[in-house]
Design an enzyme around this catalytic site. Structure first.
Site, PDB file in Angstrom:
ATOM      1  N   SER A 110       0.505  -1.237  -0.318  1.00  0.00           N
ATOM      2  CA  SER A 110       0.050   0.046  -0.472  1.00  0.00           C
ATOM      3  C   SER A 110       0.943   1.221  -0.189  1.00  0.00           C
ATOM      4  CB  SER A 110      -1.133  -0.182   1.255  1.00  0.00           C
ATOM      5  OG  SER A 110       0.096   0.183   2.376  1.00  0.00           O
ATOM      6  N   GLN A 112       1.842   4.607   1.830  1.00  0.00           N
ATOM      7  CA  GLN A 112       1.759   4.553   3.157  1.00  0.00           C
ATOM      8  C   GLN A 112       2.668   4.945   3.892  1.00  0.00           C
ATOM      9  OE1 GLN A 112       3.717   0.462   4.891  1.00  0.00           O
ATOM     10  NE2 GLN A 112       2.874  -0.230   3.079  1.00  0.00           N
ATOM     11  N   HIS A 114       4.884   6.257   8.005  1.00  0.00           N
ATOM     12  CA  HIS A 114       4.745   5.508   9.342  1.00  0.00           C
ATOM     13  C   HIS A 114       4.629   6.454  10.051  1.00  0.00           C
ATOM     14  CE1 HIS A 114       4.993   1.533   7.789  1.00  0.00           C
ATOM     15  NE2 HIS A 114       6.378   1.695   7.405  1.00  0.00           N
ATOM     16  N   LYS A 137       8.244   3.685  13.843  1.00  0.00           N
ATOM     17  CA  LYS A 137       8.694   2.835  12.738  1.00  0.00           C
ATOM     18  C   LYS A 137       9.500   3.115  11.541  1.00  0.00           C
ATOM     19  CE  LYS A 137       6.691  -0.809   9.496  1.00  0.00           C
ATOM     20  NZ  LYS A 137       5.876  -1.892   9.021  1.00  0.00           N
ATOM     21  N   GLU A 139      12.042   2.888   8.972  1.00  0.00           N
ATOM     22  CA  GLU A 139      12.349   1.431   8.581  1.00  0.00           C
ATOM     23  C   GLU A 139      13.693   1.576   7.397  1.00  0.00           C
ATOM     24  OE1 GLU A 139       8.783  -0.080   7.880  1.00  0.00           O
ATOM     25  OE2 GLU A 139       8.919   0.549   5.643  1.00  0.00           O
ATOM     26  N   HIS A 280       5.295   6.046   1.376  1.00  0.00           N
ATOM     27  CA  HIS A 280       6.535   4.901   0.184  1.00  0.00           C
ATOM     28  C   HIS A 280       5.259   3.326   0.248  1.00  0.00           C
ATOM     29  CE1 HIS A 280       6.882   4.355   4.360  1.00  0.00           C
ATOM     30  NE2 HIS A 280       6.999   2.196   4.231  1.00  0.00           N
ATOM     31  N   ARG A 299      -1.844   4.063   5.128  1.00  0.00           N
ATOM     32  CA  ARG A 299      -2.412   3.755   4.535  1.00  0.00           C
ATOM     33  C   ARG A 299      -3.369   4.133   3.647  1.00  0.00           C
ATOM     34  NH1 ARG A 299      -2.752  -1.339   7.246  1.00  0.00           N
ATOM     35  NH2 ARG A 299      -0.953  -2.906   6.915  1.00  0.00           N
ATOM     36  N   LYS A 305      -7.104  -2.632   2.993  1.00  0.00           N
ATOM     37  CA  LYS A 305      -7.397  -2.793   3.834  1.00  0.00           C
ATOM     38  C   LYS A 305      -8.064  -1.164   4.080  1.00  0.00           C
ATOM     39  CE  LYS A 305      -3.647  -6.082   5.091  1.00  0.00           C
ATOM     40  NZ  LYS A 305      -2.318  -6.085   5.492  1.00  0.00           N
TER      41      LYS A 305
END
Length: 437
Positions: A110, A112, A114, A137, A139, A280, A299, A305
């Protein structure tokens, strides 16, 4: 001092999301099968998306020899984490500051972002059924096969190029907002607050465009591309991405993000870092992924979702930049007693770093003691890991653990190790770790 080993194998867990690669084509499935996760067999009709290695309560790893949950084992053996790491990251409960994963992607993830730490705490308090922990988060994705991703906003002139060349895209943006954007894009300065506001207004307008209008314009765009009518200024790379995404998520507004986000092609060994508030979407390939110990995702597109558009658009940084901003430049993991077979990926956050170690035939690689705990996975070959184990009577003894493809193991804080290759094609390891310095 306990005589329980400071280096020991773990049982990771697998996640079967619909975006994962199917059957044996998935690195996740290959590693899980090779390491003989109890009860695991590959179903050639099923997707295998993620391999989790860590202590996140959603899907924690276990100690292979005892089946004990890793966090419980580390709570009882706190020296394996180290006092400084426990104090700095508040992990007396045995939860590591990082979560290590393998991702195998066939279908795009998706669009998205964080949340940062403060936002994560608020979202968790307000919607704990959706945002299941209060942690941020950040990453890093480190490619182990050819890998493609959307990461961060394109420079404003690049977005303006598509605004001018792609009428289906432009028609979703109100004229005043489009005009404001075009007037700024020629002299783009990503640190200018006004430019951030203009980019935000533009992105919000796109993501909140009426659904039927989005579907209508997307159908017109895809039809034009399929008929081979590509306008000047529309890169073939992005055209093919739009067609790929439409095949996976027909009618989804997230497809238009192909014109707004950097599209990167990564070779094995290249890495990108996404901090809080960076939009991203991973498109395809296999990667090692390391992050702060969280599963919080906001998302807004390319997903069946829950879409949380208000929280996504309010939490983005709106920094427009070339994709090089997100690249993690590797460095040699150099120590006096060690050959130069290890490469360090050190993103700008304290929770984790990752070392890639490649050992050619009949060679060894020594890593000195690190100030915190590590989790390691073998992605190619087989061999041994050796270390000096301190006994309860203060004596020491050299220990050896046999390791092979897919094996995941833990290395305690302050434990020096030696990796020994016994495979003619070489041994490849990825080691995630945390330190306080």
């Amino acid at each position: 001092m306990t005589e329980r080993p400071s280096v020991f194998k773990l049982v990771p867990t697998t996640q079967q999301y619909d975006w994962g690669k199917v059957g044996k084509s998935s690195k996740v499935a290959q590693f899980a099968a090779a390491s003989q996760i109890p009860g695991f067999t590959i179903d050639e009709g099923m997707p295998y998306a993620e391999l989790w290695m860590g202590t996140h309560p959603k899907s924690p790893s276990r100690v292979r020899s005892s089946n004990e949950i890793l966090s419980e084992h580390l709570t009882a053996q706190s020296e394996l984490i180290g006092t400084q790491v426990i104090e700095k990251f508040d992990c007396a409960d045995g939860n590591l500051p990082f979560l290590f994963k393998v991702l195998s992607i066939e279908k795009a993830l998706s669009i998205q972002t964080h949340p940062d730490k403060e936002t994560a705490e608020i979202l968790h308090a307000q919607q704990p059924d959706i945002y299941k922990d209060p942690n941020h988060k950040p990453e890093m994705a480190l490619a182990i096969t050819p890998f493609r991703a959307l990461c961060g906003f394109r420079p404003l002139p690049d977005i303006a190029k598509y605004l001018n060349s792609t009428p289906e895209f432009k028609s979703l943006i109100p004229p005043l907002i489009a005009d404001d954007f075009s007037s700024l894009s020629d002299s783009a300065n990503p640190t200018d607050p006004q430019e951030k506001i203009t980019l935000k207004n533009f992105f919000v307008a796109l993501m909140t465009a009426p659904e039927e209008e989005v579907k209508s314009k997307l159908l017109a765009l895809v039809t034009r591309y399929k008929n081979g009518r590509v306008n000047k200024g529309e890169d073939d790379d992005v055209v093919q991405l739009v067609l790929r995404l439409d095949g996976q998520f027909p009618g989804d507004v997230g497809i238009f993000c192909a014109f707004m986000l950097n599209y990167v092609h990564m070779s094995p060994g290249e890495a990108i870092f996404l901090g809080a508030g960076e939009p991203h979407a991973y498109i395809s390939g296999d990667c090692m992924e390391c992050m702060a110990n969280s599963d919080n995702v906001i998302r807004a597109g390319l997903t069946p979702k829950l879409r949380d558009v208000p929280n996504l658009v309010s939490g983005l940084t709106y920094i427009a930049s070339p994709p090089t901003k997100h690249l993690v430049i590797p460095h040699s993991f150099r120590f006096p007693a060690s050959p130069l077979s290890s490469t360090l990926y050190d993103p700008p956050i304290p929770e984790f770093s990752v070392v890639q170690t490649k050992i050619s035939s009949e060679k060894t690689e020594a890593h000195p003691p690190l100030g915190g705990p590590s989790i390691v996975i073998v992605t190619e070959g087989n061999g041994q890991v050796k270390w000096v184990q301190e006994k309860a009577n203060k004596d020491t003894e050299k220990e050896t653990l046999e390791i092979g493809l897919g094996d995941v193991f833990f290395i305690g804080a302050a434990i020096g190790v030696e990796f020994v290759n016994s495979d003619k094609d070489g041994l490849v390891l990825y080691r995630a770790f945390v330190e306080t310095e």
